[in-house]
Design a protein around this motif. Sequence first.
Motif, PDB file in Angstrom:
ATOM      1  N   VAL A  83      48.429  40.496  31.436  1.00 27.32           N
ATOM      2  CA  VAL A  83      47.240  41.339  32.385  1.00 27.32           C
ATOM      3  C   VAL A  83      46.337  41.905  31.005  1.00 27.32           C
ATOM      4  O   VAL A  83      45.316  41.856  31.005  1.00 27.32           O
ATOM      5  CB  VAL A  83      47.483  42.296  33.114  1.00 27.32           C
ATOM      6  CG1 VAL A  83      46.363  43.032  33.673  1.00 27.32           C
ATOM      7  CG2 VAL A  83      48.107  41.540  34.440  1.00 27.32           C
ATOM      8  N   ARG A  84      47.122  42.625  30.067  1.00 28.29           N
ATOM      9  CA  ARG A  84      46.288  43.083  29.089  1.00 28.29           C
ATOM     10  C   ARG A  84      45.628  42.184  28.141  1.00 28.29           C
ATOM     11  O   ARG A  84      44.317  42.283  27.829  1.00 28.29           O
ATOM     12  CB  ARG A  84      47.119  44.055  27.975  1.00 28.29           C
ATOM     13  CG  ARG A  84      47.689  45.270  28.795  1.00 28.29           C
ATOM     14  CD  ARG A  84      48.609  46.098  27.837  1.00 28.29           C
ATOM     15  NE  ARG A  84      49.870  45.493  27.734  1.00 28.29           N
ATOM     16  CZ  ARG A  84      50.798  45.984  26.847  1.00 28.29           C
ATOM     17  NH1 ARG A  84      50.491  46.696  25.874  1.00 28.29           N
ATOM     18  NH2 ARG A  84      51.823  45.185  26.831  1.00 28.29           N
ATOM     19  N   GLY A  85      46.196  41.040  27.665  1.00 29.34           N
ATOM     20  CA  GLY A  85      45.601  40.068  27.140  1.00 29.34           C
ATOM     21  C   GLY A  85      44.236  39.579  27.666  1.00 29.34           C
ATOM     22  O   GLY A  85      43.260  39.385  27.083  1.00 29.34           O
ATOM     23  N   THR A  86      44.487  39.207  28.924  1.00 30.90           N
ATOM     24  CA  THR A  86      43.239  38.821  29.802  1.00 30.90           C
ATOM     25  C   THR A  86      42.252  39.774  29.778  1.00 30.90           C
ATOM     26  O   THR A  86      41.190  39.587  29.926  1.00 30.90           O
ATOM     27  CB  THR A  86      43.878  38.356  31.290  1.00 30.90           C
ATOM     28  OG1 THR A  86      44.910  37.235  31.194  1.00 30.90           O
ATOM     29  CG2 THR A  86      42.725  37.637  32.032  1.00 30.90           C
ATOM     30  N   GLY A  87      42.659  40.903  30.022  1.00 31.22           N
ATOM     31  CA  GLY A  87      41.510  42.102  30.058  1.00 31.22           C
ATOM     32  C   GLY A  87      40.606  42.095  28.904  1.00 31.22           C
ATOM     33  O   GLY A  87      39.733  42.333  29.096  1.00 31.22           O
ATOM     34  N   MET A 213      45.593  48.594  22.625  1.00 31.10           N
ATOM     35  CA  MET A 213      46.969  48.929  23.035  1.00 31.10           C
ATOM     36  C   MET A 213      47.078  48.710  24.540  1.00 31.10           C
ATOM     37  O   MET A 213      47.936  48.117  25.123  1.00 31.10           O
ATOM     38  CB  MET A 213      47.239  50.389  23.072  1.00 31.10           C
ATOM     39  CG  MET A 213      48.698  50.817  23.481  1.00 31.10           C
ATOM     40  SD  MET A 213      48.786  52.337  22.940  1.00 31.10           S
ATOM     41  CE  MET A 213      50.480  52.758  23.325  1.00 31.10           C
ATOM     42  N   PHE A 214      46.023  49.036  25.302  1.00 28.10           N
ATOM     43  CA  PHE A 214      45.995  48.759  26.951  1.00 28.10           C
ATOM     44  C   PHE A 214      45.327  47.436  27.276  1.00 28.10           C
ATOM     45  O   PHE A 214      45.135  47.182  28.467  1.00 28.10           O
ATOM     46  CB  PHE A 214      45.616  50.174  27.503  1.00 28.10           C
ATOM     47  CG  PHE A 214      46.210  51.225  27.294  1.00 28.10           C
ATOM     48  CD1 PHE A 214      47.547  51.208  27.398  1.00 28.10           C
ATOM     49  CD2 PHE A 214      45.832  52.190  26.735  1.00 28.10           C
ATOM     50  CE1 PHE A 214      48.318  52.214  27.211  1.00 28.10           C
ATOM     51  CE2 PHE A 214      46.518  53.344  26.524  1.00 28.10           C
ATOM     52  CZ  PHE A 214      47.804  53.304  26.578  1.00 28.10           C
ATOM     53  N   GLY A 215      44.565  46.802  26.379  1.00 26.37           N
ATOM     54  CA  GLY A 215      43.648  45.630  26.549  1.00 26.37           C
ATOM     55  C   GLY A 215      42.294  45.989  27.489  1.00 26.37           C
ATOM     56  O   GLY A 215      41.800  45.450  28.333  1.00 26.37           O
TER      57      GLY A 215
END
Lengths: 315, 139
Positions: A83-87, A213-215
Motif C-alpha cells: 500500500v505504501r509503495g503504491t501510495g 517512510m509512510f508512502g
Amino acid sequence: MGLKNVRARLLPGVLATLLFLMPRLALASGGAPADTTAWWVWVLGLFVFTFLLGIVAVIAGVGGGVLYVPIVSSFFPFHIDFVRGTGLFVALAGALSAGSPLLRKGLANLKLALSMSLIGSMSSIAGALVGLALPEKTIQMALGLTILGITVIMFLAKNSAYPQIGQPDALSKVLQIYGIYYDEHLKKDVDWQIHRTPVGLVLFTLIGFMAGMFGLGAGWANVPVFNLVLGAPLRVSVATSVFVLSINDTAAAWVYLHKGAVLPLIAVPSVAGMMLGTKIGAKLLTKVHTNVVRRVVITLLAVAGLRALLKGFGI
Amino acid sequence: MKQETVHAEKVQIAYAGILAKATTLGIALVVLGYIVYVFQLLPLSVPIDQVAGNWHLRASEFHHKVPGAPSGWSCFSQAGKGDMLSYISIIYLGIVTMMCLVVAGFVFLREKNVIYTLFSFAQVAVLVLAAAGIVSGGH
C-alpha cells in the motif's frame, strides 16, 4: 439553512462510524490470512474506490496520496508494504499529470522546488529504507500518529493567500528564489520572495523522511511550509509543492521498487482510478459544497489514523 | 484590468514540455501494460492467483514465497512476460522526473547559472543512485 447544517454535521459522523466498523467485516491488512474472494473483485473494487477517493481528494483540496495509504490499508487485504509503495506512485502520477500547466503559467517555481527537494529527496530515501525495515506494528502506530497529526494541521491551518514578509533572507537571495506571477483573482501581477530559507530546509528534510517512510504524498506539509513558514503566496506554494512531491516521491519509490514492494496488480488500478477521479473531481469542484466534503475528508482521515494507531497496539 | 502575462522562465517552459510528453506516454504505457497483464495476452512469470494469494504478506516474505515476481530491474531479464511488461511501465514513471531534470540542467548550463546547473545534476545523481539500487537497498 438548518437542514444544511444538520447534513454537514451528520454526514461526516455517519461515514466515520461506517469506516470504523466496516474493516472489521472486510479483511484488515497485515498478517491477515489469504481470502477466497476472486482477485479481480479486489482489483475492480480498488479501481472504483480510488476513483471515488480521487473525486473527494480534489474537492477537499488534498493530495490523493495522503488519503490512499491509511484508508486502503484499512479496507483492503494488501500488506501495508504494498500500500505504501503504491501510495507513492499514486501521488507521483498525480504530480506528473498536474505539473506541466503549473510550470507554463509560472505558478510553480523550479528554483524554489529544486532548493528544497535536493535534501528532501535524500531524506525520503532514508525514510523509505527505515519504513521498510521497521516492524509492522511500529509502522502502523507511527502512521496512525502521523495521520492524526495531519488531521489537526488540516483542521487548524489557515493558509495565507498573499503573506507579507519583511526582508528576504540572505540564503534565498543567493539561491535566486523570488518570482512574479499573474494572479487570476486579483487580475494583476504579484511579486513574491521568501524568508526563513534555512528553517524551510530543515522542515523539508523531515517532510521527505515521513513521505518516504509512510508512502504519503506530502502536499499536506509542503504547502503550509512554503506558505506559512517561507512566506510564498498560496498559489505558488500549492503549485511548487507538486514538483517537490514529484522529486521526493520518485526517490522513495525506487526504494520500494528495489524491495519488491510495488505490485502492478495493485498499483495500476490505484493510479488509474485516482487520476480519473481527480479529473472528474476538478470538473465538480464548482458544483459541490467544498466545506462539507473537506469536513468529511478530515473525519475520514481522523478515523483512519485512529484505526492505524489501534492496529499498532494490536487492538 | 491587466491582461494575463506569462512569467515562466525558459527552463520552466523546457521542463514543462518534456514533462507533458513523457507523462502522456507514461499513462499510455501503464494502461497498455496492464491490459496485456490482466488479460494474459502474453505469458506471465507468476500466475495472478499466486500474487493475489500472497499480497497480504510483507514484501520480503512475499518474494520469498513467490520467487519469480518482479522486483527492481529484474523485470528486464524477462521483458517478454505480461506481468514484467506492466512492471516496466511503472518503472518508466520513476524515470520521468529524471528526464525532466536533465533537460533543466542543460538549460541552466546554457544560461550559465552555476548554482542551479549543480543543483539539477546533483538531484539527477541522487535519483540515479536510488534507481541503480546503490542508496536504495537494491541488489
